[in-house]
Design a protein around this motif. Structure first.
Motif, PDB file in Angstrom:
ATOM      1  N   MET A   1      12.747 -10.099  -1.170  1.00  0.00           N
ATOM      2  CA  MET A   1      14.633 -10.937  -1.462  1.00  0.00           C
ATOM      3  C   MET A   1      13.560 -11.656  -2.824  1.00  0.00           C
ATOM      4  O   MET A   1      12.996 -12.187  -2.464  1.00  0.00           O
ATOM      5  CB  MET A   1      14.970 -11.449  -0.222  1.00  0.00           C
ATOM      6  CG  MET A   1      15.019 -10.775   1.447  1.00  0.00           C
ATOM      7  SD  MET A   1      16.323  -9.547   0.288  1.00  0.00           S
ATOM      8  CE  MET A   1      17.733 -10.149   0.327  1.00  0.00           C
ATOM      9  N   ASP A   2      14.995 -12.018  -3.539  1.00  0.00           N
ATOM     10  CA  ASP A   2      14.823 -13.278  -4.310  1.00  0.00           C
ATOM     11  C   ASP A   2      14.749 -14.515  -3.489  1.00  0.00           C
ATOM     12  O   ASP A   2      13.257 -15.055  -5.029  1.00  0.00           O
ATOM     13  CB  ASP A   2      15.997 -13.141  -4.637  1.00  0.00           C
ATOM     14  CG  ASP A   2      17.229 -14.092  -3.821  1.00  0.00           C
ATOM     15  OD1 ASP A   2      17.019 -13.844  -3.238  1.00  0.00           O
ATOM     16  OD2 ASP A   2      18.344 -15.301  -5.053  1.00  0.00           O
TER      17      ASP A   2
ATOM     18  N   ARG B   1      19.836  -3.999   3.096  1.00  0.00           N
ATOM     19  CA  ARG B   1      19.703  -4.704   1.826  1.00  0.00           C
ATOM     20  C   ARG B   1      20.020  -3.240   0.655  1.00  0.00           C
ATOM     21  O   ARG B   1      20.807  -3.577   0.612  1.00  0.00           O
ATOM     22  CB  ARG B   1      18.689  -5.251   0.567  1.00  0.00           C
ATOM     23  CG  ARG B   1      19.674  -5.926  -0.577  1.00  0.00           C
ATOM     24  CD  ARG B   1      18.624  -6.897  -1.255  1.00  0.00           C
ATOM     25  NE  ARG B   1      19.363  -7.157  -2.740  1.00  0.00           N
ATOM     26  CZ  ARG B   1      19.785  -6.467  -3.158  1.00  0.00           C
ATOM     27  NH1 ARG B   1      19.583  -5.702  -3.348  1.00  0.00           N
ATOM     28  NH2 ARG B   1      21.055  -7.068  -4.227  1.00  0.00           N
TER      29      ARG B   1
ATOM     30  N   ASP C   1      12.547  -4.374   0.874  1.00  0.00           N
ATOM     31  CA  ASP C   1      12.750  -5.448  -0.109  1.00  0.00           C
ATOM     32  C   ASP C   1      12.319  -6.574   0.410  1.00  0.00           C
ATOM     33  O   ASP C   1      12.114  -7.283   1.242  1.00  0.00           O
ATOM     34  CB  ASP C   1      14.411  -5.151  -0.048  1.00  0.00           C
ATOM     35  CG  ASP C   1      14.598  -4.646  -1.161  1.00  0.00           C
ATOM     36  OD1 ASP C   1      15.800  -4.874  -2.005  1.00  0.00           O
ATOM     37  OD2 ASP C   1      14.657  -3.508  -0.832  1.00  0.00           O
TER      38      ASP C   1
ATOM     39  N   ASP D   1      13.228  -8.170   4.164  1.00  0.00           N
ATOM     40  CA  ASP D   1      14.345  -7.464   4.374  1.00  0.00           C
ATOM     41  C   ASP D   1      14.937  -7.518   6.461  1.00  0.00           C
ATOM     42  O   ASP D   1      15.567  -7.291   5.792  1.00  0.00           O
ATOM     43  CB  ASP D   1      15.191  -6.394   3.692  1.00  0.00           C
ATOM     44  CG  ASP D   1      15.874  -5.884   3.352  1.00  0.00           C
ATOM     45  OD1 ASP D   1      17.122  -7.339   3.758  1.00  0.00           O
ATOM     46  OD2 ASP D   1      16.372  -4.746   3.615  1.00  0.00           O
TER      47      ASP D   1
END
Length: 209
Positions: free
Chosen positions: A54-55, A14, A52, A60
């Motif tokens: 993620m929201d 990302r 990462d 990731d």
């Protein structure tokens, strides 16, 4: 520097601006590390990645590649403005993944530049304890994250930390001392820190069941 092991924790895909690792590139790196480890004596390179969060709380990279790593450092690098509730749920959701091991720079602060994002740290720490996860103490002088107050809270709750240099160049390895000082300010002792242990003992602690 007297180290017995070192983890390579490049960012994942990302973060395209730093050429984050794709599955293909990480697979190649894993193979190279394994070849090096087969030749070296008295020093181990640990296979890792800074993954990462993620929201939506997913990670990731897929589990198929994450399971090939010795451990992961999972971090937030975007969507800092979520509410405290949503940010906390985001992290706890990520911790539900069995390949989540260490929560990297857990408040996202950059001292003098960016405030911590809102997050319920006590709830995150209790969630980490329940799931067998750990917290990073990032030694970079502009981070020092966890804070000394949160280091003490981690100790009180029973969550161990990893002191990490977050090195982007070899000279950054000398910044380890700042992370040690931060941990000491939070009343942490050697037993509270993952990477005071031998590589074998560390790997046992990082093995989630």
């Amino acid at each position: 520097r007297g180290l017995k092991y070192l983890a390579i924790t490049d960012h994942t895909k990302r973060l395209a601006m730093v050429h984050g690792q794709t599955v293909r590139r990480l697979t190649t790196q894993i193979a190279k590390i394994e070849r090096l480890n087969s030749r070296m004596r008295g020093f181990t390179i640990l296979k890792s990645a800074e993954v990462d969060i993620m929201d939506d709380g997913s990670l990731d990279l897929p589990d198929d590649i994450l399971k090939e790593l010795d451990f992961t450092v999972c971090s937030i690098h975007y969507k800092f403005a979520l509410s405290e509730e949503k940010q906390t749920e985001r992290v706890l959701g990520a911790m539900d993944n069995r390949y989540f091991h260490i929560f990297g720079h857990p408040t996202g602060r950059l001292i003098g530049e960016r405030d911590p994002y809102p997050i319920d740290m006590e709830r995150v720490l209790r969630g980490a304890l329940d799931r067998g996860c750990y917290m990073e103490v990032n030694a970079q002088p502009d981070r020092l994250d966890l804070s000394d107050v949160h280091c003490r809270l981690a100790k009180d709750i029973g969550v161990k930390v990893a002191i990490a240099t977050d090195a982007h160049r070899t000279s950054d390895l000398d910044k380890l001392r700042f992370g040690i000082d931060q941990a000491r300010r939070g009343w942490l002792e050697a037993d509270d820190v993952l990477n005071t242990r031998s590589v074998a003992a560390l790997q046992r602690l990082l093995r989630r069941t």
